[in-house]
Design a protein around this motif. Structure first.
Motif, PDB file in Angstrom:
ATOM      1  N   TYR A 108      16.318   3.994 -53.334  1.00  0.00           N
ATOM      2  CA  TYR A 108      17.728   3.676 -53.540  1.00  0.00           C
ATOM      3  C   TYR A 108      18.314   3.016 -52.304  1.00  0.00           C
ATOM      4  CZ  TYR A 108      19.125   8.295 -51.435  1.00  0.00           C
ATOM      5  OH  TYR A 108      19.332   9.396 -50.628  1.00  0.00           O
ATOM      6  N   ASP A 109      19.287   2.161 -52.575  1.00  0.00           N
ATOM      7  CA  ASP A 109      19.957   1.389 -51.531  1.00  0.00           C
ATOM      8  C   ASP A 109      21.444   1.410 -51.848  1.00  0.00           C
ATOM      9  OD1 ASP A 109      20.323  -0.217 -49.330  1.00  0.00           O
ATOM     10  OD2 ASP A 109      19.792  -2.078 -50.343  1.00  0.00           O
ATOM     11  N   ASN A 110      22.155   2.374 -51.296  1.00  0.00           N
ATOM     12  CA  ASN A 110      23.549   2.624 -51.648  1.00  0.00           C
ATOM     13  C   ASN A 110      24.485   2.390 -50.464  1.00  0.00           C
ATOM     14  OD1 ASN A 110      22.510   3.459 -54.116  1.00  0.00           O
ATOM     15  ND2 ASN A 110      22.546   5.630 -53.560  1.00  0.00           N
ATOM     16  N   ARG A 149      16.453   3.269 -63.831  1.00  0.00           N
ATOM     17  CA  ARG A 149      17.105   2.412 -62.847  1.00  0.00           C
ATOM     18  C   ARG A 149      18.603   2.342 -63.087  1.00  0.00           C
ATOM     19  NH1 ARG A 149      17.783  -3.528 -62.878  1.00  0.00           N
ATOM     20  NH2 ARG A 149      17.758  -4.332 -60.739  1.00  0.00           N
ATOM     21  N   TYR A 151      21.858   0.083 -61.429  1.00  0.00           N
ATOM     22  CA  TYR A 151      22.111  -1.058 -60.538  1.00  0.00           C
ATOM     23  C   TYR A 151      23.526  -1.557 -60.764  1.00  0.00           C
ATOM     24  CZ  TYR A 151      21.205  -5.545 -58.192  1.00  0.00           C
ATOM     25  OH  TYR A 151      21.240  -6.625 -57.332  1.00  0.00           O
ATOM     26  N   THR A 152      24.394  -1.421 -59.758  1.00  0.00           N
ATOM     27  CA  THR A 152      25.783  -1.862 -59.917  1.00  0.00           C
ATOM     28  C   THR A 152      26.177  -2.959 -58.932  1.00  0.00           C
ATOM     29  OG1 THR A 152      26.712  -0.215 -58.379  1.00  0.00           O
ATOM     30  CG2 THR A 152      26.442   0.453 -60.675  1.00  0.00           C
ATOM     31  N   TYR A 153      25.215  -3.409 -58.124  1.00  0.00           N
ATOM     32  CA  TYR A 153      25.550  -4.391 -57.095  1.00  0.00           C
ATOM     33  C   TYR A 153      25.928  -5.741 -57.710  1.00  0.00           C
ATOM     34  CZ  TYR A 153      25.075  -7.532 -53.090  1.00  0.00           C
ATOM     35  OH  TYR A 153      25.315  -8.465 -52.112  1.00  0.00           O
ATOM     36  N   THR A 164      28.213   0.505 -53.555  1.00  0.00           N
ATOM     37  CA  THR A 164      27.198   0.127 -54.545  1.00  0.00           C
ATOM     38  C   THR A 164      26.248   1.288 -54.757  1.00  0.00           C
ATOM     39  OG1 THR A 164      25.637  -0.785 -52.909  1.00  0.00           O
ATOM     40  CG2 THR A 164      27.251  -2.303 -53.855  1.00  0.00           C
ATOM     41  N   GLN A 166      22.392   1.562 -56.201  1.00  0.00           N
ATOM     42  CA  GLN A 166      21.168   0.927 -56.674  1.00  0.00           C
ATOM     43  C   GLN A 166      20.045   1.941 -56.486  1.00  0.00           C
ATOM     44  OE1 GLN A 166      20.951  -3.416 -55.161  1.00  0.00           O
ATOM     45  NE2 GLN A 166      22.249  -2.359 -53.689  1.00  0.00           N
ATOM     46  N   ARG A 168      16.219   3.734 -58.235  1.00  0.00           N
ATOM     47  CA  ARG A 168      15.133   3.626 -59.209  1.00  0.00           C
ATOM     48  C   ARG A 168      14.112   4.735 -58.947  1.00  0.00           C
ATOM     49  NH1 ARG A 168      11.791  -1.644 -61.097  1.00  0.00           N
ATOM     50  NH2 ARG A 168       9.753  -0.700 -61.467  1.00  0.00           N
TER      51      ARG A 168
END
Length: 221
Positions: A108-110, A149, A151-153, A164, A166, A168
């Motif tokens: 994840y990349d938040n 997954r 994903y809102t970016y 954001t 993101q 998975r």
């Protein structure tokens, strides 16, 4: 494998009556002020993901690597493998083609929200997001073909200021993954531990989406 389905909120109306008259209560609108901002509500989701991910890692018997984790107050970047043993993790990371020893992967990349207007938009995106079970083209005998997954970016100037999400989660196919099948023959309890891991991440995804839905409803977005 049965994965969770997001519960749909039920809609209904109520009526209140007296001896003198009756009226449809659903037609009455009551404005209830929610003092919590969109930024605060979004950042609660951001914090929940970090804390729940930490709890899952600490409660599983699977071994996890920590080389792909950077978590702070503003952003979280995570790429973590789950394996049967520390040796399997080392083998998978060696570059010798032994990544088949990985049973699950979380990425994840938040980003934490800063801007109120953009945070409200991100909450609406997240509330309408899906986290259905998907399949990729990876070989089910050696890798992770199933994943969820969110994903809102949106690639717009300043969009990160709204926060954001993101993330998975990928998992083996327990019926076809050759190394997993070999391991559960040696240690049958591994099957229950994998199910526990999957259920934990299912609940994380479900809770994130429900928190966003609740926030949108509470803010009247």
């Amino acid at each position: 494998m049965n994965w969770w389905d997001i519960l749909k909120s039920a809609k209904g109306s109520s009526k209140v009556s007296s001896k003198r008259s009756s009226f449809d209560a659903s037609k009455i609108k009551i404005n209830v002020k929610d003092d919590e901002s969109c930024v605060e509500k979004f950042n609660k989701i951001y914090d929940y993901i970090n804390s729940e991910f930490k709890r899952i890692k600490e409660s599983t018997s699977f071994k996890t690597d920590k080389t792909g984790e950077t978590i702070d107050e503003q952003s979280s970047n995570v790429w973590t493998w789950f394996a049967f043993s520390d040796k399997d993790l080392r083998d998978a990371s060696s570059g010798a083609g032994e990544t088949y020893k990985i049973f699950a992967e979380m990425e994840y990349d938040n980003f934490r929200a800063k801007n109120e207007e953009l945070a409200c938009e991100q909450l609406k995106l997240l509330a309408n997001a899906q986290a259905n079970l998907n399949q990729n083209s990876q070989d089910a005998r050696t890798w992770l073909p199933s994943y969820r997954r969110i994903y809102t970016y949106q690639y717009n100037p300043g969009s990160v200021d709204g926060g954001t999400i993101q993330m998975r989660f990928s998992i083996v196919d327990p019926k076809n993954h050759e190394y997993y099948r070999k391991k559960i023959q040696m240690k049958p309890s591994l099957k229950a531990e994998l199910k526990k891991l999957v259920d934990s991440f299912d609940n994380l995804f479900k809770t994130v989406l429900q928190m966003a839905k609740d926030a949108v409803r509470e803010k009247g977005l």
